[in-house]
Design an enzyme around this catalytic site. Structure first.
Site, PDB file in Angstrom:
ATOM      1  N   LYS A 166      27.062  59.758  62.856  1.00 45.55           N
ATOM      2  CA  LYS A 166      27.869  60.701  62.072  1.00 45.55           C
ATOM      3  C   LYS A 166      27.197  62.071  62.099  1.00 45.55           C
ATOM      4  CE  LYS A 166      29.635  61.429  57.395  1.00 45.55           C
ATOM      5  NZ  LYS A 166      30.276  60.827  56.240  1.00 45.55           N
ATOM      6  N   ARG A 215      34.650  66.182  51.910  1.00 42.17           N
ATOM      7  CA  ARG A 215      35.385  67.334  51.365  1.00 42.17           C
ATOM      8  C   ARG A 215      36.636  67.679  52.161  1.00 42.17           C
ATOM      9  NH1 ARG A 215      30.000  70.756  51.187  1.00 42.17           N
ATOM     10  NH2 ARG A 215      29.502  69.081  52.644  1.00 42.17           N
ATOM     11  N   SER A 241      32.239  66.705  57.634  1.00 49.54           N
ATOM     12  CA  SER A 241      32.904  68.017  57.635  1.00 49.54           C
ATOM     13  C   SER A 241      31.969  69.127  57.182  1.00 49.54           C
ATOM     14  CB  SER A 241      34.187  67.992  56.801  1.00 49.54           C
ATOM     15  OG  SER A 241      33.931  67.666  55.453  1.00 49.54           O
ATOM     16  N   GLY A 242      31.011  68.828  56.336  1.00 53.85           N
ATOM     17  CA  GLY A 242      29.937  69.766  56.022  1.00 53.85           C
ATOM     18  C   GLY A 242      30.330  71.022  55.254  1.00 53.85           C
ATOM     19  N   GLY A 243      31.553  71.059  54.703  1.00 50.73           N
ATOM     20  CA  GLY A 243      31.977  72.248  53.966  1.00 50.73           C
ATOM     21  C   GLY A 243      33.038  73.058  54.699  1.00 50.73           C
ATOM     22  N   ARG A 253      31.274  68.870  41.303  1.00 51.22           N
ATOM     23  CA  ARG A 253      32.627  69.179  41.804  1.00 51.22           C
ATOM     24  C   ARG A 253      33.656  69.093  40.683  1.00 51.22           C
ATOM     25  NH1 ARG A 253      31.593  66.494  47.710  1.00 51.22           N
ATOM     26  NH2 ARG A 253      29.961  67.995  48.214  1.00 51.22           N
ATOM     27  N   GLU A 291      23.581  59.330  59.828  1.00 48.97           N
ATOM     28  CA  GLU A 291      24.089  60.697  59.603  1.00 48.97           C
ATOM     29  C   GLU A 291      22.964  61.735  59.588  1.00 48.97           C
ATOM     30  OE1 GLU A 291      26.143  61.355  55.869  1.00 48.97           O
ATOM     31  OE2 GLU A 291      26.915  63.288  56.533  1.00 48.97           O
TER      32      GLU A 291
HETATM   33  P1  13P Z   1      31.480  66.100  54.008  1.00 49.35           P
HETATM   34  O1  13P Z   1      32.570  65.765  54.996  1.00 49.35           O
HETATM   35  O2  13P Z   1      31.998  66.722  52.743  1.00 49.35           O
HETATM   36  O3  13P Z   1      30.359  66.846  54.642  1.00 49.35           O
HETATM   37  O4  13P Z   1      30.896  64.716  53.515  1.00 49.35           O
HETATM   38  C1  13P Z   1      30.556  63.779  54.450  1.00 49.35           C
HETATM   39  C2  13P Z   1      29.420  63.002  53.975  1.00 49.35           C
HETATM   40  O5  13P Z   1      29.469  61.790  53.978  1.00 49.35           O
HETATM   41  C3  13P Z   1      28.198  63.712  53.522  1.00 49.35           C
HETATM   42  O6  13P Z   1      27.151  62.807  53.403  1.00 49.35           O
END
Ligand code: 13P
Length: 357
Positions: A219, A294, A261-263, A33, A177
């Site tokens: 999560k 993110r 959030s996943g992108g 990043r 998660e």
């Molecule tokens: P994102 O919200 O960017 O997906 O990151 C959350 C996270 O903890 C990924 O493992």
């Protein structure tokens, strides 16, 4: 196991309309990043960036907990305070990512299993000493031709349950998660089916391993159409599909659901969380919160650009995104105001001189 302390920490993590910030990118992901914005990829720049995030004035107004990476929990702010202590001073609970990453799963081409169980009991003891009070483990599932496979779901769900049981034994709240990835052309309905199946398996394994549901946070991903699916559904449809799926499979004993959030963009993630709370808050047995990486950090990283002079503007963007997500938890998020203010912070990164609210 001190079940009272575990349950109390889990409840605090989703109390008062707050949520988690994920700043636990591995060294490789963080460097990737940074590279995008030509930021030097060193231990010191990663420390500076994490200090910027943790030291954001007022962050604790919207953020209940922060997930750190192994490197970060061992680092200190520029005045010598360990990061975990700096978080506690701001009223934020320190957490730690404890998996060691998703590795290729044997006999399942293209699929991954998350590793890190070996030696985990000892590592958890170390992290408790360093101030962590909760711990995250991420498993990933991709939707494709014949995937996720039975083998992939079973292996990852079993590992999640083993890690969660070890966390509770150590006195850490597990943040479980299981992420169904957004890549692909699948529909919203396919994502709902897969997410439901994955979560059902994960909860079955958690119960098999005697994990106490009252002392964990789940999560998950939101239920979304694939990134290249021609039909991109409305915010309300996403909210409906996500909540319907969770109501089928997340037991009422779980104190909170904190989405990754996943992108998704920060604005879209807030809008979708908001729609879920507007439409369903009064009918839900658990808190519906966030644990975004993110979707909280992206604008700030862009604004910061590795320049100390941009720190305040970047912190203002962090504060803003965190506050937007707190508003979304109450169902009071305003997309128009968000859009205007986000644009303002981006512009301000060149000429930032304003006072910090
Ligand atoms: P994102 O919200 O960017 O997906 O990151 C959350 C996270 O903890 C990924 O493992």
């Amino acid at each position: 196991m001190n079940t009272h302390a575990l349950e109390s920490t889990a409840q605090k993590m989703v109390a008062d309309g707050k949520g988690l910030i994920a700043i636990d990118e591995s060294i490789g992901t963080c460097n990737k990043r940074f590279a995008k914005w030509d930021i030097p990829q060193t231990e010191e720049t990663r420390r500076q960036y994490r200090e910027l995030l943790v030291a954001t004035p007022g962050l604790g107004e919207s953020i209940s907990g922060a997930i750190l990476f192994d490197e970060t929990i061992r680092q200190r702010t520029s005045n010598g305070t360990p990061f975990a202590e700096a978080l506690v001073d701001e009223g934020i609970i320190p957490g730690i990512k404890v998996d060691i990453g998703a590795k290729p799963l044997a006999a399942c081409p293209g699929e991954k299993v998350t590793e890190g169980l070996d030696g985990l009991r000892a590592r958890l003891g170390d992290y408790i000493q360093m101030g962590a009070r909760f711990a995250k483990w991420r498993a990933v599932f991709s939707i494709g031709d014949g995937t996720p496979s039975y083998a992939c779901i079973e292996a990852n769900a079993h590992a999640l349950a083993r890690y969660a049981a070890l966390c509770q034994e150590a006195g850490l709240v597990p943040v479980v998660e299981p992420e169904v990835l957004m890549e692909g052309a699948h529909t919203l309905e396919t994502c709902r089916e897969v997410t439901e199946h994955v979560l059902r398996t994960v909860f079955r394994k958690l119960c098999d391993q005697r994990v106490r549901l009252e002392g964990l946070i789940v999560k998950p991903n939101m239920v979304l159409p694939g990134l290249t699916c021609p039909t991109q559904e409305t915010v309300d449809k996403v909210a409906d599909a996500t909540v319907r799926c969770l109501l089928h499979v997340v037991p009422a004993a779980v104190p909170g659901v904190t989405f990754l959030s996943g992108g998704q963009s920060g604005e879209l993630a807030s809008a979708r969380l908001n729609a879920m709370n507007v439409r369903f808050k009064s009918q839900l047995p658990w808190e519906l919160a966030f644990s975004f990486g993110r979707a909280i950090q992206q604008p700030a990283l862009e604004i910061w650009h590795g320049e100390q002079a941009n720190t305040k503007a970047a912190q203002q963007a962090i504060y803003h995104r965190a506050a937007c997500n707190k508003a979304a938890r109450r169902g009071e998020y305003d997309a128009v105001i968000d859009h205007d203010e986000t644009a303002l912070f981006r512009a301000a990164s060149d000429v930032y001189a304003g006072s910090f609210r």
